[in-house]
Design an enzyme around this catalytic site. Structure first.
Site, PDB file in Angstrom:
ATOM      1  N   HIS A  65       1.111  -1.137  -0.514  1.00 48.77           N
ATOM      2  CA  HIS A  65      -0.156   0.066  -0.252  1.00 48.77           C
ATOM      3  C   HIS A  65       0.893   1.068   0.203  1.00 48.77           C
ATOM      4  O   HIS A  65       2.127   1.168   0.614  1.00 48.77           O
ATOM      5  CB  HIS A  65      -0.554  -0.036   0.964  1.00 48.77           C
ATOM      6  CG  HIS A  65      -1.976  -0.859   1.071  1.00 48.77           C
ATOM      7  ND1 HIS A  65      -2.734  -0.764   1.777  1.00 48.77           N
ATOM      8  CD2 HIS A  65      -2.822  -0.947  -0.101  1.00 48.77           C
ATOM      9  CE1 HIS A  65      -4.281  -2.034   2.259  1.00 48.77           C
ATOM     10  NE2 HIS A  65      -4.002  -1.737   0.218  1.00 48.77           N
ATOM     11  N   ASP A  67       0.416   4.420   1.633  1.00 47.99           N
ATOM     12  CA  ASP A  67       1.721   4.629   2.718  1.00 47.99           C
ATOM     13  C   ASP A  67       2.875   4.025   3.213  1.00 47.99           C
ATOM     14  O   ASP A  67       3.233   4.664   3.909  1.00 47.99           O
ATOM     15  CB  ASP A  67       0.062   5.296   3.717  1.00 47.99           C
ATOM     16  CG  ASP A  67      -0.319   3.283   3.966  1.00 47.99           C
ATOM     17  OD1 ASP A  67      -0.748   2.823   2.737  1.00 47.99           O
ATOM     18  OD2 ASP A  67      -0.734   3.460   5.256  1.00 47.99           O
ATOM     19  N   ASP A 213      -0.128  -3.109   8.651  1.00 50.13           N
ATOM     20  CA  ASP A 213      -1.077  -3.614   8.894  1.00 50.13           C
ATOM     21  C   ASP A 213      -2.149  -4.633   8.868  1.00 50.13           C
ATOM     22  O   ASP A 213      -1.606  -5.661   8.264  1.00 50.13           O
ATOM     23  CB  ASP A 213      -1.851  -2.696   7.352  1.00 50.13           C
ATOM     24  CG  ASP A 213      -1.227  -1.105   7.570  1.00 50.13           C
ATOM     25  OD1 ASP A 213      -0.378  -0.821   8.326  1.00 50.13           O
ATOM     26  OD2 ASP A 213      -1.984  -0.655   6.361  1.00 50.13           O
TER      27      ASP A 213
HETATM   28 ZN   LIG Z   1      -1.826   1.797   5.964  1.00 47.20          ZN
HETATM   29 ZN   LIG Z   2      -2.297  -1.537   4.013  1.00 42.31          ZN
END
Ligand SMILES: [Zn+2]
Ligand SMILES: [Zn+2]
Length: 304
Positions: A65, A67, A213
């Site tokens: 992802h 980020d 995450d």
């Molecule tokens: Zn994230």
């Molecule tokens: Zn993520």
């Protein structure tokens, strides 16, 4: 004690705010730097934290992802401008090599150093890095796309020699290495001196777990049991529990539940949703479950 330090470069989640940078951390283990995730702005934050670019040789990316990895092209390009020659190793999901190679071929032609990709299978707990003093294992997490955390652990160190006992028994120098590693000593007269009279135990190896995450996932508990510091994502407060489930994230209370069940020594919360003006509510909800809990913060440095 030798350095084992976690430096937070960014602890926000995907949506940019003026309060947080996206996910990135630097571990300083005995002056070797290891980056975990590389969100946008990671290189600026590294400069700000006065961490030396030249000491960074390994980057670990939890998942693809933006980020957690949009900072890579900029960082790699900067290293080129600084005439880096040392290889840079990136440990990530296999897709990153394909994605990044296109960008590097376009923007970073003639890099003076090599970027070497190491593919991680995020679905497995595996040894992904090892050197003389540490090991890094992947921690399988559950997110919208393949994702893993990382467990950094010092290797056990040899016992300390008790100099006065060595002198007392007149033990020859060539025996010392064996004794450091736990052997007893037999005197020329045949008397066995047990190792615990000749050495004192070294400090227990330190461990750091990074879990971001992920949805609430109890089966990581055995792997992270008793770690000195657990970084766990805490994107949401209790009121957003259903949102956390939908988006495969964790609430602060759930992160604390993991910390409590895993009997970790300390918990650090991070990956904060942009919706919180400040994260006091997250700290409050987590502290009800697990007391030794702190909020991550940009440029915070914690020595383990
Ligand atoms: Zn994230
Ligand atoms: Zn993520």
């Amino acid at each position: 004690m030798e350095k084992f330090e976690v430096n937070i470069l960014g602890c926000g989640s995907a949506l940019p705010t003026t309060r947080h940078f996206a996910s990135s951390q630097i571990l300083n283990i005995r002056e070797k730097l290891f980056m975990i995730d590389c969100g946008e702005g990671a290189q600026m934050q590294m400069r700000k934290s006065k961490l030396k670019f030249s000491r960074l040789n390994h980057i670990f990316i939890s998942h693809l992802h933006g980020d957690h990895c949009f900072g890579l092209p900029g960082l790699i390009s900067t290293f080129g401008m600084l005439n880096r020659t040392a290889e840079l190793h990136i440990h990530a999901h296999a897709d990153l090599e394909t994605l990044l190679t296109t960008q590097l071929n376009y923007f970073c032609k003639n890099l003076p150093y090599k970027v070497i990709f190491h593919a991680i299978d995020p679905s497995k707990e595996a040894l992904i890095y090892e050197d003389r003093s540490i090991t890094v294992h992947s921690i399988p997490l559950r997110h919208r796309i393949p994702c893993c955390g990382f467990l950094f652990a010092e290797k056990p160190r040899p016992n300390h020699i008790l100099r006065e006992m060595i002198d007392f028994y007149q033990i020859p120098i060539y025996e010392l290495n064996k004794i450091k590693n736990g052997a007893d000593y037999t005197t020329p007269q045949g008397e066995i001196i047990p190792n615990n009279r000749l050495t004192s135990p070294s400090l227990s190896p330190r461990r750091y777990a990074y879990c971001s995450d992920t949805i609430y996932k109890e089966d990581i508990i055995p792997q992270i049991h008793g770690v000195d510091l657990l970084f766990h994502e805490a994107t949401f407060a209790d009121s957003e529990l259903s949102r956390a489930k939908e988006t495969f994230h964790t609430t602060a209370r759930q992160a604390a539940e993991i910390a409590r069940k895993a009997e970790v020594k300390q918990l650090m919360l991070g990956h904060f949703s942009a919706r919180y003006e400040d994260e006091t509510i997250l700290l409050k909800e987590a502290s009800e479950i697990f007391l030794k809990c702190t909020l991550a913060k940009e440029n915070l440095s914690i020595n383990i």
